[in-house]
Scaffold this active site. Structure first.
Site, PDB file in Angstrom:
ATOM      1  CE  LYS A  10      39.542  42.818  40.387  1.00  0.00           C
ATOM      2  NZ  LYS A  10      39.116  44.076  39.749  1.00  0.00           N
TER       3      LYS A  10
ATOM      4  CG  HIS B   5      44.758  47.402  43.951  1.00  0.00           C
ATOM      5  ND1 HIS B   5      45.216  48.292  43.011  1.00  0.00           N
ATOM      6  CD2 HIS B   5      43.428  47.304  43.765  1.00  0.00           C
ATOM      7  CE1 HIS B   5      44.209  48.726  42.293  1.00  0.00           C
ATOM      8  NE2 HIS B   5      43.104  48.143  42.721  1.00  0.00           N
ATOM      9  CG  ASP B   6      42.303  45.266  41.283  1.00  0.00           C
ATOM     10  OD1 ASP B   6      41.877  44.933  42.406  1.00  0.00           O
ATOM     11  OD2 ASP B   6      41.853  46.222  40.631  1.00  0.00           O
TER      12      ASP B   6
HETATM   13 FE   LIG Z   1      41.181  47.662  41.829  1.00  0.00          FE
END
Ligand SMILES: [Fe+2]
Length: 112
Positions: free
Chosen positions: A95, A91-92
């Site tokens: 980034k 989910h990240d």
């Molecule tokens: Fe997160």
């Protein structure tokens, strides 16, 4: 004579069945190894993004466990729970492409 033929056919069938069982077991073993390998790759990508974002080190693991708990509470199958648990670790990962100055910027990004 018929008993001998039946015994030979039974033995041949048993041998084929055993061979098919062994082949199927081997395929299942490979699939499990593939799933584990995919999960490890996803986990490593997630850890890289986690390191870049300055998270505490357990964020990915917590999100994965919470997602699995919620999926199980929703009544999803064991396989679906496992897929959601693995997918949630990603989910990240976006980034990785965001500059560090933006990720670490305190406060809001836009003001009006
Ligand atoms: Fe997160």
């Amino acid at each position: 004579m018929l008993a001998i033929v039946a015994t030979i056919l039974y033995a041949a069938f048993a041998k084929l069945s055993l061979k098919a069982y062994k082949e199927q077991s081997q395929k299942l073993k490979y699939l499990e190894e593939l799933k584990e390998s995919q999960r490890n790759i996803i986990q490593k990508f997630s850890e890289i993004s986690e390191a870049k974002s300055g998270e505490t080190g357990q964020h990915i693991k917590r999100v994965s466990e919470y997602s699995a708990i919620l999926a199980a509470k929703c009544g999803l199958s064991e396989n679906e729970v496992e897929m959601i648990s693995t997918a949630s670790m990603m989910h990240d990962v976006g980034k990785l492409l965001i500059p560090r100055e933006i990720i670490e910027k305190p406060g809001v990004l836009l003001t009006r």
